[in-house]
Design a protein around this motif. Structure first.
Motif, PDB file in Angstrom:
ATOM      1  N   MET A  94     -13.078 -18.729  -7.467  1.00  0.00           N
ATOM      2  CA  MET A  94     -13.135 -20.178  -7.260  1.00  0.00           C
ATOM      3  C   MET A  94     -13.816 -20.481  -5.925  1.00  0.00           C
ATOM      4  SD  MET A  94     -12.251 -23.306  -8.286  1.00  0.00           S
ATOM      5  CE  MET A  94     -10.875 -23.166  -9.430  1.00  0.00           C
ATOM      6  N   LEU A  95     -14.806 -21.344  -5.962  1.00  0.00           N
ATOM      7  CA  LEU A  95     -15.483 -21.783  -4.755  1.00  0.00           C
ATOM      8  C   LEU A  95     -14.626 -22.828  -4.042  1.00  0.00           C
ATOM      9  CD1 LEU A  95     -19.000 -22.378  -6.341  1.00  0.00           C
ATOM     10  CD2 LEU A  95     -18.314 -20.375  -4.991  1.00  0.00           C
ATOM     11  N   THR A  96     -14.666 -22.806  -2.730  1.00  0.00           N
ATOM     12  CA  THR A  96     -14.033 -23.846  -1.931  1.00  0.00           C
ATOM     13  C   THR A  96     -15.115 -24.534  -1.115  1.00  0.00           C
ATOM     14  OG1 THR A  96     -11.966 -22.607  -1.765  1.00  0.00           O
ATOM     15  CG2 THR A  96     -12.307 -24.400  -0.188  1.00  0.00           C
ATOM     16  N   ILE A  97     -15.188 -25.854  -1.239  1.00  0.00           N
ATOM     17  CA  ILE A  97     -16.156 -26.644  -0.510  1.00  0.00           C
ATOM     18  C   ILE A  97     -15.397 -27.494   0.493  1.00  0.00           C
ATOM     19  CG2 ILE A  97     -17.955 -28.412  -0.680  1.00  0.00           C
ATOM     20  CD1 ILE A  97     -18.243 -27.363  -3.672  1.00  0.00           C
ATOM     21  N   LEU A  98     -15.730 -27.338   1.752  1.00  0.00           N
ATOM     22  CA  LEU A  98     -15.096 -28.109   2.812  1.00  0.00           C
ATOM     23  C   LEU A  98     -15.968 -29.322   3.103  1.00  0.00           C
ATOM     24  CD1 LEU A  98     -14.042 -25.119   3.066  1.00  0.00           C
ATOM     25  CD2 LEU A  98     -13.687 -25.606   5.493  1.00  0.00           C
ATOM     26  N   GLY A  99     -15.397 -30.505   2.910  1.00  0.00           N
ATOM     27  CA  GLY A  99     -16.155 -31.726   3.123  1.00  0.00           C
ATOM     28  C   GLY A  99     -15.494 -32.898   2.440  1.00  0.00           C
ATOM     29  N   LYS A 100     -16.245 -33.973   2.298  1.00  0.00           N
ATOM     30  CA  LYS A 100     -15.728 -35.165   1.623  1.00  0.00           C
ATOM     31  C   LYS A 100     -16.816 -35.699   0.693  1.00  0.00           C
ATOM     32  CE  LYS A 100     -17.064 -38.237   5.436  1.00  0.00           C
ATOM     33  NZ  LYS A 100     -16.644 -39.316   6.344  1.00  0.00           N
ATOM     34  N   GLU A 101     -16.391 -36.264  -0.428  1.00  0.00           N
ATOM     35  CA  GLU A 101     -17.346 -36.643  -1.467  1.00  0.00           C
ATOM     36  C   GLU A 101     -18.239 -37.814  -1.062  1.00  0.00           C
ATOM     37  OE1 GLU A 101     -17.209 -37.477  -6.268  1.00  0.00           O
ATOM     38  OE2 GLU A 101     -15.784 -36.081  -5.363  1.00  0.00           O
TER      39      GLU A 101
ATOM     40  N   LYS B 287     -24.657 -33.095  -2.641  1.00  0.00           N
ATOM     41  CA  LYS B 287     -25.684 -32.147  -3.094  1.00  0.00           C
ATOM     42  C   LYS B 287     -25.021 -30.905  -3.691  1.00  0.00           C
ATOM     43  CE  LYS B 287     -28.914 -32.925   0.766  1.00  0.00           C
ATOM     44  NZ  LYS B 287     -29.494 -32.204   1.933  1.00  0.00           N
ATOM     45  N   VAL B 288     -24.052 -30.376  -2.947  1.00  0.00           N
ATOM     46  CA  VAL B 288     -23.395 -29.137  -3.354  1.00  0.00           C
ATOM     47  C   VAL B 288     -22.531 -29.364  -4.592  1.00  0.00           C
ATOM     48  CG1 VAL B 288     -21.794 -27.327  -2.627  1.00  0.00           C
ATOM     49  CG2 VAL B 288     -23.491 -28.236  -1.008  1.00  0.00           C
ATOM     50  N   LEU B 289     -21.783 -30.459  -4.603  1.00  0.00           N
ATOM     51  CA  LEU B 289     -20.930 -30.740  -5.760  1.00  0.00           C
ATOM     52  C   LEU B 289     -21.763 -30.934  -7.021  1.00  0.00           C
ATOM     53  CD1 LEU B 289     -18.351 -33.229  -4.186  1.00  0.00           C
ATOM     54  CD2 LEU B 289     -18.134 -30.749  -4.502  1.00  0.00           C
ATOM     55  N   TRP B 290     -22.878 -31.633  -6.897  1.00  0.00           N
ATOM     56  CA  TRP B 290     -23.740 -31.866  -8.059  1.00  0.00           C
ATOM     57  C   TRP B 290     -24.341 -30.543  -8.545  1.00  0.00           C
ATOM     58  CZ3 TRP B 290     -28.508 -35.689  -8.048  1.00  0.00           C
ATOM     59  CH2 TRP B 290     -28.889 -35.952  -9.382  1.00  0.00           C
ATOM     60  N   THR B 291     -24.726 -29.695  -7.609  1.00  0.00           N
ATOM     61  CA  THR B 291     -25.257 -28.383  -7.994  1.00  0.00           C
ATOM     62  C   THR B 291     -24.204 -27.579  -8.739  1.00  0.00           C
ATOM     63  OG1 THR B 291     -26.795 -28.369  -6.118  1.00  0.00           O
ATOM     64  CG2 THR B 291     -26.279 -26.245  -7.118  1.00  0.00           C
ATOM     65  N   CYS B 292     -22.979 -27.596  -8.247  1.00  0.00           N
ATOM     66  CA  CYS B 292     -21.887 -26.904  -8.947  1.00  0.00           C
ATOM     67  C   CYS B 292     -21.707 -27.466 -10.352  1.00  0.00           C
ATOM     68  CB  CYS B 292     -20.595 -27.018  -8.158  1.00  0.00           C
ATOM     69  SG  CYS B 292     -20.525 -26.051  -6.646  1.00  0.00           S
TER      70      CYS B 292
ATOM     71  N   ASP C 241     -22.183 -25.464 -13.835  1.00  0.00           N
ATOM     72  CA  ASP C 241     -20.877 -25.279 -14.478  1.00  0.00           C
ATOM     73  C   ASP C 241     -20.004 -24.306 -13.684  1.00  0.00           C
ATOM     74  OD1 ASP C 241     -19.000 -25.898 -16.427  1.00  0.00           O
ATOM     75  OD2 ASP C 241     -19.602 -24.245 -17.745  1.00  0.00           O
ATOM     76  N   LEU C 242     -19.984 -24.489 -12.365  1.00  0.00           N
ATOM     77  CA  LEU C 242     -19.184 -23.636 -11.486  1.00  0.00           C
ATOM     78  C   LEU C 242     -17.909 -24.363 -11.087  1.00  0.00           C
ATOM     79  CD1 LEU C 242     -21.995 -22.389  -9.061  1.00  0.00           C
ATOM     80  CD2 LEU C 242     -21.003 -21.135 -10.989  1.00  0.00           C
ATOM     81  N   PRO C 243     -16.756 -23.739 -11.223  1.00  0.00           N
ATOM     82  CA  PRO C 243     -15.511 -24.386 -10.776  1.00  0.00           C
ATOM     83  C   PRO C 243     -15.412 -24.365  -9.253  1.00  0.00           C
ATOM     84  CG  PRO C 243     -15.055 -22.171 -11.573  1.00  0.00           C
ATOM     85  CD  PRO C 243     -16.516 -22.424 -11.833  1.00  0.00           C
ATOM     86  N   TRP C 244     -14.830 -25.402  -8.686  1.00  0.00           N
ATOM     87  CA  TRP C 244     -14.677 -25.476  -7.238  1.00  0.00           C
ATOM     88  C   TRP C 244     -13.443 -26.293  -6.899  1.00  0.00           C
ATOM     89  CZ3 TRP C 244     -17.873 -28.950  -9.744  1.00  0.00           C
ATOM     90  CH2 TRP C 244     -17.658 -30.310  -9.459  1.00  0.00           C
ATOM     91  N   THR C 245     -13.006 -26.123  -5.663  1.00  0.00           N
ATOM     92  CA  THR C 245     -12.002 -27.017  -5.098  1.00  0.00           C
ATOM     93  C   THR C 245     -12.613 -27.645  -3.851  1.00  0.00           C
ATOM     94  OG1 THR C 245     -11.017 -25.235  -3.778  1.00  0.00           O
ATOM     95  CG2 THR C 245     -10.065 -25.658  -5.958  1.00  0.00           C
ATOM     96  N   LEU C 246     -12.255 -28.888  -3.591  1.00  0.00           N
ATOM     97  CA  LEU C 246     -12.755 -29.603  -2.426  1.00  0.00           C
ATOM     98  C   LEU C 246     -11.642 -29.696  -1.398  1.00  0.00           C
ATOM     99  CD1 LEU C 246     -15.166 -31.192  -1.227  1.00  0.00           C
ATOM    100  CD2 LEU C 246     -14.144 -33.255  -2.207  1.00  0.00           C
TER     101      LEU C 246
END
Length: 206
Positions: A1-8, A15-20, A24-29
């Motif tokens: 699971m990817l973890t993205i540190l930031g705010k939507e 950019k990163v969330l849209w790429t995920c 079709d990559l799962p992530w947590t923010l």
């Protein structure tokens, strides 16, 4: 699971969330950023000494710089549609991504920060110069879109479109005098069919 540190609400995080989403990559923010959780603390700066979002955690891997993160994700996923394998085709995509991060971002920053973020660091002359420069850079993008008749680098949607669609949306939403760019208008309409465009380029997210 990817973890993205930031705010939507951050354009660079989107950019990163849209790429995920496209890959079709799962992530947590993990919420970080101005108004959420101050990144200017040792915990965060150990990950990114610039104290900027986004930061990506992928296992033991830590990356910062949004365009680099997007390239990493597409390459790791083996997606040659968003980021072509052919050297020249890939360079064309990266050329426009780098242009967005340097030339275009430098143009809009004073006007955006003053008019949409309430910064008092820029006087009227600086804001007017920024608006003119911003429209000038968007004219370059419009001319490129007129040449391709489709997406930034040609007939196919790529990572160049992820970053520049967000930039074009920000320009469209800004309370400035806009030059009319027919090719860009057609481009933004064309993007409405791309998964994630409505979510990450929505009216509430300049």
């Amino acid at each position: 699971m990817l973890t993205i540190l930031g705010k939507e609400t951050s354009i660079n995080v989107r950019k990163v969330l849209w790429t995920c989403r496209l890959l079709d990559l799962p992530w947590t923010l993990e919420p970080w950023g101005s108004g959420v959780r101050d990144p200017r603390v040792p915990e965060f700066m150990a990950l990114n000494p610039n104290a900027q979002v986004p930061v990506l955690r992928d296992g033991d891997t830590v990356l910062w710089e949004s365009n680099t993160i997007c390239r990493y994700l597409a390459t790791k996923a083996g997606d040659t549609a968003l980021l072509p394998a052919d050297a020249l085709a890939r360079a064309r995509v990266e050329q426009w991504m780098d242009w967005q991060a340097t030339e275009l971002n430098a143009a809009w920053r004073p006007a955006f920060m003053a008019l949409m973020r309430g910064s008092d660091k820029f006087d009227a002359a600086a804001i007017a110069a920024s608006v003119a420069d911003w429209n000038g850079k968007m004219a370059i993008l419009d001319a490129q879109l007129a040449r391709t008749g489709a997406f930034v680098t040609g007939p196919d949607f790529t990572l160049a479109d992820v970053v520049l669609a967000l930039s074009a949306h920000r320009w469209r939403m800004a309370p400035i005098e806009h030059v009319r760019f027919p090719a860009m208008e057609a481009y933004l309409h064309r993007l409405e069919t791309v998964p994630g465009f409505a979510q990450y380029c929505g009216e509430a997210t300049p």
